[in-house]
Design an enzyme around this catalytic site. Structure first.
Site, PDB file in Angstrom:
ATOM      1  N   ARG A  27      30.206  13.890  -4.566  1.00  0.00           N
ATOM      2  CA  ARG A  27      29.495  15.161  -4.392  1.00  0.00           C
ATOM      3  C   ARG A  27      28.019  14.907  -4.651  1.00  0.00           C
ATOM      4  NH1 ARG A  27      30.166  20.009  -8.677  1.00  0.00           N
ATOM      5  NH2 ARG A  27      29.537  18.266  -9.965  1.00  0.00           N
ATOM      6  N   TRP A  75      30.245  22.663 -26.018  1.00  0.00           N
ATOM      7  CA  TRP A  75      29.724  21.484 -26.726  1.00  0.00           C
ATOM      8  C   TRP A  75      28.721  21.930 -27.761  1.00  0.00           C
ATOM      9  CZ3 TRP A  75      24.839  18.524 -25.784  1.00  0.00           C
ATOM     10  CH2 TRP A  75      24.807  17.322 -26.495  1.00  0.00           C
ATOM     11  N   LYS A  85      17.269  -0.128   1.033  1.00  0.00           N
ATOM     12  CA  LYS A  85      17.874   0.676   2.079  1.00  0.00           C
ATOM     13  C   LYS A  85      16.782   1.432   2.848  1.00  0.00           C
ATOM     14  CE  LYS A  85      19.213   4.743  -0.624  1.00  0.00           C
ATOM     15  NZ  LYS A  85      18.335   5.807  -0.287  1.00  0.00           N
ATOM     16  N   TYR A 145      31.400  10.582 -23.069  1.00  0.00           N
ATOM     17  CA  TYR A 145      32.162  11.456 -23.955  1.00  0.00           C
ATOM     18  C   TYR A 145      33.532  11.745 -23.394  1.00  0.00           C
ATOM     19  CZ  TYR A 145      29.982  15.309 -21.195  1.00  0.00           C
ATOM     20  OH  TYR A 145      29.521  16.132 -20.206  1.00  0.00           O
ATOM     21  N   ASP A 154       4.256   3.976  -0.884  1.00  0.00           N
ATOM     22  CA  ASP A 154       4.675   4.846  -1.980  1.00  0.00           C
ATOM     23  C   ASP A 154       5.593   4.139  -2.978  1.00  0.00           C
ATOM     24  OD1 ASP A 154       3.750   7.497  -2.057  1.00  0.00           O
ATOM     25  OD2 ASP A 154       5.857   8.135  -2.282  1.00  0.00           O
ATOM     26  N   LEU A 205      29.605   9.717 -27.474  1.00  0.00           N
ATOM     27  CA  LEU A 205      28.649   8.620 -27.651  1.00  0.00           C
ATOM     28  C   LEU A 205      27.398   8.969 -26.855  1.00  0.00           C
ATOM     29  CD1 LEU A 205      27.903   5.738 -28.574  1.00  0.00           C
ATOM     30  CD2 LEU A 205      29.015   4.881 -26.540  1.00  0.00           C
ATOM     31  N   LYS A 261      20.643  17.996  -2.882  1.00  0.00           N
ATOM     32  CA  LYS A 261      19.243  18.226  -3.270  1.00  0.00           C
ATOM     33  C   LYS A 261      19.039  19.722  -3.465  1.00  0.00           C
ATOM     34  CE  LYS A 261      17.247  14.082  -1.438  1.00  0.00           C
ATOM     35  NZ  LYS A 261      16.314  13.527  -2.383  1.00  0.00           N
ATOM     36  N   HIS A 313      24.884   4.940  -3.134  1.00  0.00           N
ATOM     37  CA  HIS A 313      24.971   5.062  -4.593  1.00  0.00           C
ATOM     38  C   HIS A 313      26.366   5.511  -5.057  1.00  0.00           C
ATOM     39  CE1 HIS A 313      20.791   4.544  -4.147  1.00  0.00           C
ATOM     40  NE2 HIS A 313      20.412   5.804  -4.089  1.00  0.00           N
ATOM     41  N   SER A 320       0.832  -1.211   0.000  1.00  0.00           N
ATOM     42  CA  SER A 320       0.000   0.000   0.000  1.00  0.00           C
ATOM     43  C   SER A 320       0.867   1.261   0.000  1.00  0.00           C
ATOM     44  CB  SER A 320      -0.887  -0.003   1.251  1.00  0.00           C
ATOM     45  OG  SER A 320      -0.046  -0.089   2.388  1.00  0.00           O
TER      46      SER A 320
HETATM   47  N1  LIG Z   1      26.696  13.449 -25.315  1.00  0.00           N
HETATM   48  C1  LIG Z   1      26.271  14.496 -24.688  1.00  0.00           C
HETATM   49  O1  LIG Z   1      25.100  14.578 -24.338  1.00  0.00           O
HETATM   50  C2  LIG Z   1      27.222  15.561 -24.381  1.00  0.00           C
HETATM   51  C3  LIG Z   1      26.776  16.640 -23.676  1.00  0.00           C
HETATM   52  N2  LIG Z   1      27.602  17.639 -23.377  1.00  0.00           N
HETATM   53  C4  LIG Z   1      27.030  18.751 -22.631  1.00  0.00           C
HETATM   54  O2  LIG Z   1      27.751  19.910 -22.844  1.00  0.00           O
HETATM   55  C5  LIG Z   1      27.756  20.706 -21.697  1.00  0.00           C
HETATM   56  C6  LIG Z   1      29.163  21.041 -21.271  1.00  0.00           C
HETATM   57  O3  LIG Z   1      29.917  19.866 -21.140  1.00  0.00           O
HETATM   58  P1  LIG Z   1      30.623  19.456 -19.787  1.00  0.00           P
HETATM   59  O4  LIG Z   1      31.212  18.151 -19.847  1.00  0.00           O
HETATM   60  O5  LIG Z   1      29.656  19.626 -18.697  1.00  0.00           O
HETATM   61  O6  LIG Z   1      31.840  20.444 -19.705  1.00  0.00           O
HETATM   62  P2  LIG Z   1      32.141  21.809 -18.962  1.00  0.00           P
HETATM   63  O7  LIG Z   1      33.604  21.798 -18.805  1.00  0.00           O
HETATM   64  O8  LIG Z   1      31.517  22.922 -19.649  1.00  0.00           O
HETATM   65  O9  LIG Z   1      31.440  21.696 -17.539  1.00  0.00           O
HETATM   66  C7  LIG Z   1      31.718  20.717 -16.682  1.00  0.00           C
HETATM   67  C8  LIG Z   1      30.927  20.902 -15.439  1.00  0.00           C
HETATM   68  O10 LIG Z   1      31.697  21.711 -14.592  1.00  0.00           O
HETATM   69  C9  LIG Z   1      30.881  22.232 -13.600  1.00  0.00           C
HETATM   70  N3  LIG Z   1      31.226  23.634 -13.324  1.00  0.00           N
HETATM   71  C10 LIG Z   1      30.628  24.754 -13.744  1.00  0.00           C
HETATM   72  N4  LIG Z   1      31.238  25.830 -13.194  1.00  0.00           N
HETATM   73  C11 LIG Z   1      32.226  25.371 -12.441  1.00  0.00           C
HETATM   74  C12 LIG Z   1      33.213  25.972 -11.641  1.00  0.00           C
HETATM   75  N5  LIG Z   1      33.283  27.291 -11.497  1.00  0.00           N
HETATM   76  N6  LIG Z   1      34.108  25.191 -11.012  1.00  0.00           N
HETATM   77  C13 LIG Z   1      34.046  23.862 -11.135  1.00  0.00           C
HETATM   78  N7  LIG Z   1      33.123  23.213 -11.889  1.00  0.00           N
HETATM   79  C14 LIG Z   1      32.235  23.970 -12.522  1.00  0.00           C
HETATM   80  C15 LIG Z   1      29.456  22.092 -14.057  1.00  0.00           C
HETATM   81  O11 LIG Z   1      28.874  21.018 -13.348  1.00  0.00           O
HETATM   82  P3  LIG Z   1      28.421  21.106 -11.823  1.00  0.00           P
HETATM   83  O12 LIG Z   1      27.448  22.202 -11.677  1.00  0.00           O
HETATM   84  O13 LIG Z   1      27.834  19.764 -11.639  1.00  0.00           O
HETATM   85  O14 LIG Z   1      29.632  21.338 -11.002  1.00  0.00           O
HETATM   86  C16 LIG Z   1      29.630  21.650 -15.514  1.00  0.00           C
HETATM   87  O15 LIG Z   1      28.584  20.846 -15.933  1.00  0.00           O
HETATM   88  C17 LIG Z   1      27.025  19.916 -20.626  1.00  0.00           C
HETATM   89  O16 LIG Z   1      25.717  20.344 -20.548  1.00  0.00           O
HETATM   90  C18 LIG Z   1      27.093  18.506 -21.146  1.00  0.00           C
HETATM   91  O17 LIG Z   1      26.023  17.731 -20.700  1.00  0.00           O
HETATM   92  C19 LIG Z   1      28.911  17.620 -23.731  1.00  0.00           C
HETATM   93  C20 LIG Z   1      29.407  16.559 -24.454  1.00  0.00           C
HETATM   94  C21 LIG Z   1      28.596  15.465 -24.844  1.00  0.00           C
HETATM   95  O1  LIG Z   2      17.916   6.394  -3.239  1.00  0.00           O
HETATM   96  C1  LIG Z   2      17.557   7.514  -3.528  1.00  0.00           C
HETATM   97  O2  LIG Z   2      17.570   7.897  -4.833  1.00  0.00           O
HETATM   98  C2  LIG Z   2      16.725   8.922  -5.292  1.00  0.00           C
HETATM   99  C3  LIG Z   2      17.227   9.309  -6.672  1.00  0.00           C
HETATM  100  O3  LIG Z   2      17.100   8.236  -7.552  1.00  0.00           O
HETATM  101  P1  LIG Z   2      17.103   8.462  -9.115  1.00  0.00           P
HETATM  102  O4  LIG Z   2      17.082   7.110  -9.684  1.00  0.00           O
HETATM  103  O5  LIG Z   2      15.879   9.280  -9.422  1.00  0.00           O
HETATM  104  O6  LIG Z   2      18.340   9.217  -9.419  1.00  0.00           O
HETATM  105  C4  LIG Z   2      16.709  10.100  -4.347  1.00  0.00           C
HETATM  106  O7  LIG Z   2      15.728  11.042  -4.752  1.00  0.00           O
HETATM  107  C5  LIG Z   2      16.369   9.629  -2.935  1.00  0.00           C
HETATM  108  O8  LIG Z   2      16.475  10.718  -2.029  1.00  0.00           O
HETATM  109  C6  LIG Z   2      17.316   8.533  -2.507  1.00  0.00           C
HETATM  110  O9  LIG Z   2      16.854   7.945  -1.296  1.00  0.00           O
END
Ligand SMILES: NC(=O)C1=CN([C@@H]2O[C@H](COP(=O)(O)OP(=O)(O)OC[C@H]3O[C@@H](n4cnc5c(N)ncnc54)[C@H](OP(=O)(O)O)[C@@H]3O)[C@@H](O)[C@H]2O)C=CC1
Ligand SMILES: O=C1O[C@H](COP(=O)(O)O)[C@@H](O)[C@H](O)[C@H]1O
Length: 494
Positions: free
Chosen positions: A336, A488, A150, A380, A21, A401, A339, A242, A19
């Site tokens: 890292r 990108w 869990k 990638y 969630d 990819l 939420k 995770h 029953s």
């Molecule tokens: N196949 C695909 O779908 C591909 C998609 N992309 C997309 O292109 C975009 C850019 O590529 P990405 O690999 O993210 O490369 P970037 O180098 O642009 O960014 C990497 C990550 O660094 C983090 N970042 C931002 N600012 C800071 C900061 N000041 N200091 C440290 N970390 C920082 C962000 O993530 P965070 O906030 O988590 O820290 C960001 O996503 C993304 O949206 C990515 O998804 C690129 C290649 C292929």
């Molecule tokens: O185990 C958990 O995972 C979810 C996130 O799962 P996702 O498959 O959607 O990424 C998270 O929201 C929840 O707090 C945590 O207990």
């Protein structure tokens, strides 16, 4: 009675906590997809069990909105609900489980019949439920497998107590501890990427890799359901399970074979090389409302009415973990998670070291291999190229990819679908073994206790931001370099 996985015999899947969630939103829909796709033994019966008195029709009414039903599947859906039953009973009275047992037995004609028990119940009733399953519902002519969710305890002591309790009732091969991240496509892909590609294997070490960043981000907060979360926090909710599971797959040595126990032996081994996390290597945060945001975004964690006003529970954490072996000594593995951040994302970034003896006047950027778990599975590799054309400039680009482009015809199954199917087939590769759990708690318990005993105050971060500003300083400190120069170009479909 293990290993009788023959799919021609009757199987019963008992969903305890039917029953709730999790059952409604995840498990019933998953069972439906497996049934619809003919992946389960033909003769499978599903029995929901919970205290709430309700009929199968009522269960259906509550769950149907979470199930995807495509046109033309109505008859199969009817067959699915026909294969369902529901028994109302308490969690602590043996007599109720004896009635459940009678219900299961009705369906078990023939020489062999298997049972799977899925415990979608709160930890408070966990002991009662498992004892009663053991005493009243164990299969007499087939296997009994128990799937548990869990939290597996909240520290080393409570987890060990739970493990000892389970070990008194079931053999380890009967216990399937779910970490649903182990069912995700790209998490399952980690071993293949690492061990089936000669290009990566030789560089997967401290000589070449500067740091590894494993991230989980969610764009929503507790939204009035902070009660459970507050007693656990993000470290227990996501990082200890995770993210640490992903770490062990990224860092472990090559297993002897693909046998689940060989793989899990390697995962445990790499965890044993990790010292407990120290307070100096952790940053914790808690979200506050965004005054410029809309709706939920304006609400901080402490505004949630189910959260104590003086709570110091972290909703964000960044920790550096070091693996003290010859492959990884000195390489920070940065975990890292948080939420109420700016996006939904789970990914692994393997950042390579700077090129030694650079001849490009400092223009070269680090290579980065990104394994994006969600959303939109992708792998990638960010690398340097000559910019195309007459110029001789350097350019950051990628080998990309993207699953949705490369595998247009393939549906990536949900994690729960894979994992529940694994239980039917008896494959424990993607489930957490007792000793893995023990190691995970050994690594996290001291710092959790210290944070709690000292009522360590998390740093605030704004709902919808990338997390506490201090986190980027930590990333730099742990040798993760962000240049901000990579662009990108999203491929166009066609
Ligand atoms: N196949 C695909 O779908 C591909 C998609 N992309 C997309 O292109 C975009 C850019 O590529 P990405 O690999 O993210 O490369 P970037 O180098 O642009 O960014 C990497 C990550 O660094 C983090 N970042 C931002 N600012 C800071 C900061 N000041 N200091 C440290 N970390 C920082 C962000 O993530 P965070 O906030 O988590 O820290 C960001 O996503 C993304 O949206 C990515 O998804 C690129 C290649 C292929
Ligand atoms: O185990 C958990 O995972 C979810 C996130 O799962 P996702 O498959 O959607 O990424 C998270 O929201 C929840 O707090 C945590 O207990």
């Amino acid at each position: 009675m293990e290993n009788k996985t023959d799919f021609q015999y009757p199987h019963t899947f008992v969903l305890l906590g039917a029953s709730g969630d999790l059952a409604k939103k995840k498990i019933y829909p998953t069972l439906w997809y497996l049934f619809r796709d003919h992946l389960l033994p033909k003769n499978t019966k599903f029995i929901g069990y919970a205290r709430t008195k309700q009929t199968v029709a009522e269960v259906k009414e509550k769950t149907i909105k979470y199930m995807k039903v495509r046109p033309g599947e109505e008859e199969t859906l009817k067959a699915f609900w026909d294969a369902n039953d529901y028994v109302a009973g308490s969690y602590d009275k043996r007599i109720d489980y004896e009635l459940l047992n009678q219900e299961i037995s009705k369906h078990e004609k023939g020489p062999l019949a298997n049972r799977i028990f899925y415990l979608a119940v709160p930890p408070t009733v966990f002991e009662d439920v498992t004892i009663n399953i053991r005493n009243a519902c164990i299969a007499l002519k087939g296997y009994s497998r128990v799937i548990i969710e869990k939290p597996f305890g909240r520290d080393d002591e409570s987890s060990e107590k739970l493990s000892d309790h389970l070990a008194r009732l079931f053999k380890e091969e009967q216990i399937y501890r779910i970490d649903h991240y182990l069912g995700k496509e790209m998490v399952q892909n980690l071993m293949t990427i690492r061990f089936a590609n000669q290009i990566f294997s030789p560089s997967w070490n401290r000589e070449n890799i500067a740091s590894v960043l494993i991230s989980f981000k969610e764009p929503f907060g507790t939204e009035g359901r902070g009660g459970y979360f507050d007693s656990f926090g993000i470290l227990r909710d996501v990082m200890q399970n995770h993210l640490l599971q992903i770490l062990s797959l990224v860092a472990m040595e090559k297993p002897v074979t693909l046998n689940p126990n060989d793989i899990r032996d390697e995962k445990v081994k790499v965890l044993r090389h990790i010292k407990p996390i120290e307070l100096k290597d952790i940053l914790v945060g808690q979200y506050v409302g965004n005054p410029d945001g809309k709706g939920e975004e304006t609400q901080g964690y402490l505004d949630d009415p189910t959260v104590p006003k003086d709570s110091v529970t972290p909703t964000y954490a960044l920790a550096a973990v070091y693996i003290n072996n010859s492959r990884w000594e000195g390489v920070p593995f940065i975990l890292r998670c948080g939420k109420a951040l700016n996006e939904r994302k789970a990914e692994v970034r393997i950042q390579y070291k700077d090129v030694p003896g650079d001849i490009f006047e400092g223009e070269t950027k680090r290579n980065e291999l990104v394994i994006r778990v969600q959303p939109g599975e992708a792998l990638y590799l960010k690398l340097m190229c000559k910019s195309p054309g007459m110029k001789f400039d350097l350019m950051e680009t990628e080998l990309d990819l993207t699953y949705s482009l490369r595998y247009k015809e393939t549906d990536v199954p949900d994690a729960y679908e894979r994992l529940i199917l694994d239980v039917f087939t008896g494959t424990q590769m993607h489930f957490v073994r007792n000793d893995e759990l023990k190691e995970a708690w050994r690594i996290f318990t001291p710092v959790l206790k210290q944070l709690e005993n000292e009522r360590f105050k998390p740093v605030p971060y704004v709902y919808g931001s990338r997390g506490p500003p201090e986190a980027d300083e930590r990333l730099a400190q742990y040798d993760f370099k962000y240049s901000g120069s990579y662009k990108w170009q999203k491929p166009t479909l066609g």
